[in-house]
Write an enzyme that holds these catalytic residues in place. Structure first.
Site, PDB file in Angstrom:
ATOM      1  N   ASN A  67       0.833  -1.349  -0.050  1.00 16.16           N
ATOM      2  CA  ASN A  67      -0.024   0.139  -0.077  1.00 16.16           C
ATOM      3  C   ASN A  67       0.896   1.128   0.047  1.00 16.16           C
ATOM      4  O   ASN A  67       2.232   1.287   0.036  1.00 16.16           O
ATOM      5  CB  ASN A  67      -0.817  -0.133   1.190  1.00 16.16           C
ATOM      6  CG  ASN A  67      -1.797  -1.026   1.190  1.00 16.16           C
ATOM      7  OD1 ASN A  67      -2.612  -1.233   0.146  1.00 16.16           O
ATOM      8  ND2 ASN A  67      -1.895  -1.918   2.213  1.00 16.16           N
ATOM      9  N   CYS A  76      -5.055  -7.799  -4.324  1.00 13.36           N
ATOM     10  CA  CYS A  76      -5.743  -6.394  -4.879  1.00 13.36           C
ATOM     11  C   CYS A  76      -6.328  -6.768  -6.208  1.00 13.36           C
ATOM     12  O   CYS A  76      -5.728  -7.129  -7.238  1.00 13.36           O
ATOM     13  CB  CYS A  76      -4.194  -5.713  -5.155  1.00 13.36           C
ATOM     14  SG  CYS A  76      -4.650  -4.004  -5.806  1.00 13.36           S
ATOM     15  N   GLY A  77      -7.657  -6.445  -6.337  1.00 11.45           N
ATOM     16  CA  GLY A  77      -8.154  -7.025  -7.366  1.00 11.45           C
ATOM     17  C   GLY A  77      -8.076  -6.045  -8.703  1.00 11.45           C
ATOM     18  O   GLY A  77      -7.903  -6.708  -9.666  1.00 11.45           O
ATOM     19  N   HIS A 162     -12.185  -6.948   4.621  1.00 12.76           N
ATOM     20  CA  HIS A 162     -12.855  -6.164   4.320  1.00 12.76           C
ATOM     21  C   HIS A 162     -14.139  -6.038   5.311  1.00 12.76           C
ATOM     22  O   HIS A 162     -14.642  -6.828   5.843  1.00 12.76           O
ATOM     23  CB  HIS A 162     -13.516  -6.394   2.973  1.00 12.76           C
ATOM     24  CG  HIS A 162     -12.578  -5.969   1.921  1.00 12.76           C
ATOM     25  ND1 HIS A 162     -12.516  -4.831   1.473  1.00 12.76           N
ATOM     26  CD2 HIS A 162     -11.723  -6.840   1.188  1.00 12.76           C
ATOM     27  CE1 HIS A 162     -11.655  -4.900   0.249  1.00 12.76           C
ATOM     28  NE2 HIS A 162     -11.049  -6.312   0.524  1.00 12.76           N
ATOM     29  N   ASN A 193     -10.167  -2.915   5.311  1.00  8.30           N
ATOM     30  CA  ASN A 193     -10.541  -2.011   4.309  1.00  8.30           C
ATOM     31  C   ASN A 193     -11.925  -1.884   4.541  1.00  8.30           C
ATOM     32  O   ASN A 193     -12.764  -2.814   4.550  1.00  8.30           O
ATOM     33  CB  ASN A 193     -10.428  -2.770   2.722  1.00  8.30           C
ATOM     34  CG  ASN A 193      -8.946  -3.057   2.659  1.00  8.30           C
ATOM     35  OD1 ASN A 193      -8.121  -2.102   2.176  1.00  8.30           O
ATOM     36  ND2 ASN A 193      -8.523  -4.244   2.801  1.00  8.30           N
ATOM     37  N   GLU A 211      -9.385   2.682   2.021  1.00  6.34           N
ATOM     38  CA  GLU A 211      -8.501   1.519   1.920  1.00  6.34           C
ATOM     39  C   GLU A 211      -7.567   1.478   3.306  1.00  6.34           C
ATOM     40  O   GLU A 211      -6.937   2.476   3.389  1.00  6.34           O
ATOM     41  CB  GLU A 211      -7.849   1.331   0.685  1.00  6.34           C
ATOM     42  CG  GLU A 211      -8.615   0.882  -0.418  1.00  6.34           C
ATOM     43  CD  GLU A 211      -7.745   0.519  -1.632  1.00  6.34           C
ATOM     44  OE1 GLU A 211      -6.681  -0.155  -1.330  1.00  6.34           O
ATOM     45  OE2 GLU A 211      -8.289   0.637  -2.932  1.00  6.34           O
ATOM     46  N   ARG A 212      -7.228   0.141   3.613  1.00  8.37           N
ATOM     47  CA  ARG A 212      -6.155   0.082   4.581  1.00  8.37           C
ATOM     48  C   ARG A 212      -4.996   0.428   4.112  1.00  8.37           C
ATOM     49  O   ARG A 212      -4.684   0.001   2.876  1.00  8.37           O
ATOM     50  CB  ARG A 212      -6.245  -1.372   5.044  1.00  8.37           C
ATOM     51  CG  ARG A 212      -5.112  -1.766   5.970  1.00  8.37           C
ATOM     52  CD  ARG A 212      -5.023  -3.105   6.493  1.00  8.37           C
ATOM     53  NE  ARG A 212      -5.025  -4.295   5.258  1.00  8.37           N
ATOM     54  CZ  ARG A 212      -4.537  -5.271   5.309  1.00  8.37           C
ATOM     55  NH1 ARG A 212      -4.602  -5.987   6.778  1.00  8.37           N
ATOM     56  NH2 ARG A 212      -4.491  -5.889   4.263  1.00  8.37           N
ATOM     57  N   CYS A 220     -11.718  -0.125  -5.567  1.00 10.10           N
ATOM     58  CA  CYS A 220     -11.252  -1.208  -4.730  1.00 10.10           C
ATOM     59  C   CYS A 220     -11.776  -2.364  -5.307  1.00 10.10           C
ATOM     60  O   CYS A 220     -13.041  -2.597  -4.889  1.00 10.10           O
ATOM     61  CB  CYS A 220     -11.341  -0.776  -3.479  1.00 10.10           C
ATOM     62  SG  CYS A 220     -10.735  -2.247  -2.416  1.00 10.10           S
ATOM     63  N   GLY A 221     -11.013  -3.213  -5.970  1.00  7.14           N
ATOM     64  CA  GLY A 221     -11.553  -4.491  -6.674  1.00  7.14           C
ATOM     65  C   GLY A 221     -12.069  -5.351  -5.417  1.00  7.14           C
ATOM     66  O   GLY A 221     -13.159  -5.936  -5.622  1.00  7.14           O
ATOM     67  N   GLY A 223     -12.650  -4.530  -2.615  1.00  2.00           N
ATOM     68  CA  GLY A 223     -13.794  -4.061  -2.123  1.00  2.00           C
ATOM     69  C   GLY A 223     -14.991  -4.145  -2.701  1.00  2.00           C
ATOM     70  O   GLY A 223     -16.102  -4.648  -1.847  1.00  2.00           O
TER      71      GLY A 223
HETATM   72  N1  LIG Z   1      -5.502  -1.565   0.646  1.00  2.00           N
HETATM   73  C1  LIG Z   1      -5.869  -3.084   0.577  1.00  2.00           C
HETATM   74  C2  LIG Z   1      -4.605  -3.659  -0.723  1.00  2.00           C
HETATM   75  C3  LIG Z   1      -5.550  -3.083  -2.231  1.00  2.00           C
HETATM   76  C4  LIG Z   1      -6.713  -3.234  -2.457  1.00  2.00           C
HETATM   77  C5  LIG Z   1      -7.468  -2.590  -3.755  1.00  2.00           C
HETATM   78  N2  LIG Z   1      -6.466  -1.800  -4.371  1.00  2.00           N
HETATM   79  C6  LIG Z   1      -7.992  -3.675  -4.609  1.00  2.00           C
HETATM   80  O1  LIG Z   1      -8.293  -3.208  -5.766  1.00  2.00           O
HETATM   81  O2  LIG Z   1      -8.512  -4.756  -4.135  1.00  2.00           O
HETATM   82  C7  LIG Z   1      -5.196  -3.757   1.815  1.00  2.00           C
HETATM   83  O3  LIG Z   1      -4.451  -3.480   2.461  1.00  2.00           O
HETATM   84  O4  LIG Z   1      -5.585  -4.991   1.849  1.00  2.00           O
END
Ligand SMILES: N[C@H](CCC[C@H](N)C(=O)O)C(=O)O
Length: 275
Positions: A67, A76-77, A162, A193, A211-212, A220-221, A223
């Site tokens: 991150n 990370c989706g 999540h 997240n 997002e975390r 956020c995928g 998410g």
């Molecule tokens: N911040 C997320 C990682 C990136 C997720 C997000 N960018 C996606 O597309 O899934 C975490 O610490 O778990």
């Protein structure tokens, strides 16, 4: 740390992709990652993503995820769609073919379609508390005191943790206030997240994600996957849901427990660079 890199995004969630296929596995220094993530004094990104040789011989490649604050993530989706598009442009994988890629939380299967779209089998959503992790017994909705009020949320792991809070209106000022508070709430020992979901119908959810490790992102995928999975588990969503985020829309398909969840969306190249 990266010398050459590719800037990419998945509906506005932006990444620096680095090719470490010829390098020994390593963990980038968190301070260095954060410096490069800075949108004024660095390159600027929500996540740094490495492409590396697989640890799991059944997978074609491994991808690492860090991150903007330098913290690691298990999934990370939006990022894995960009990794797939990057590998296809590099000639390392074929189009219209299932390819297993290894994330820090395990394998996923990608398929590069036409027009820069990628479909990903993200695996099965995991609602067990230990997977998230969450310090509560398992049930669909949890309630915890957050910022002086009781907030109810669903919780699920997509390989990363999540929480999903359903709201009547995403314009509710509580959203901006509660996002940062719930992300670091002690009920989530590894952080979480936080998705705020407005249900517009059984096949349509509007979502914002704090997002975390990166804060509010344009998309956020995982998410989107989490919001669709929790909504489906609560009987609020059908098996196919369009999740509309500030940066664009992802289509999520999940048939329920025992099935893996599929995500379809774009991946875009922005520029190549060197640091
Ligand atoms: N911040 C997320 C990682 C990136 C997720 C997000 N960018 C996606 O597309 O899934 C975490 O610490 O778990």
């Amino acid at each position: 740390m990266p010398s050459r890199f590719t800037k990419m995004h998945g509906i506005g969630n932006d990444f620096v992709i680095v090719d470490w296929r010829e390098d020994a596995p390593r963990v980038p220094n968190a301070e260095r990652v954060a410096a490069l993530a800075d949108r004024h004094t660095g390159i600027g990104f929500d996540q740094l993503i490495s492409i590396e040789p697989p640890r799991d011989p059944s997978c074609a490649f491994y991808y690492g995820i860090w991150n903007a604050d330098g913290s690691p993530s298990g999934q990370c989706g939006n990022g894995v769609r960009c990794v797939a598009a990057w590998l296809y442009r590099d000639g390392a994988i074929e189009r219209d073919t299932d390819v297993r890629l290894e994330s820090p939380s395990g394998p996923v299967t990608v398929r590069v379609l036409g027009e820069g779209r990628v479909v990903v089998d993200m695996g099965e959503p995991d609602f067990t508390p230990a997977a998230i992790p969450l310090d509560r017994p398992l049930h669909a909705i949890y309630t915890a005191p957050v910022g002086g009020e009781d907030v109810s949320f669903g919780a699920v792991s997509m390989g990363n943790p999540h929480a999903v809070v359903f709201v009547d209106d995403l314009a509710d000022p509580r959203v901006d206030r509660l996002g940062p508070l719930l992300t670091v709430h002690p009920v989530f020992p590894e952080g979480v997240n936080v998705g705020f979901a407005q249900r517009l119908g059984p096949n349509h959810i509007r979502l914002r994600v704090h997002e975390r490790g990166s804060g509010w992102t344009r998309a956020c995928g995982t998410g989107a996957c989490a919001a669709a999975a929790v909504a489906h588990a609560l009987g609020l969503a059908a098996s196919i849901v369009d999740v509309e985020l500030p940066g664009g829309t992802l289509t999520i398909e999940w048939q329920g427990p025992g099935h893996t969840l599929w995500m379809i969306g774009p991946a875009a190249f922005v520029f190549e660079g060197e640091v």
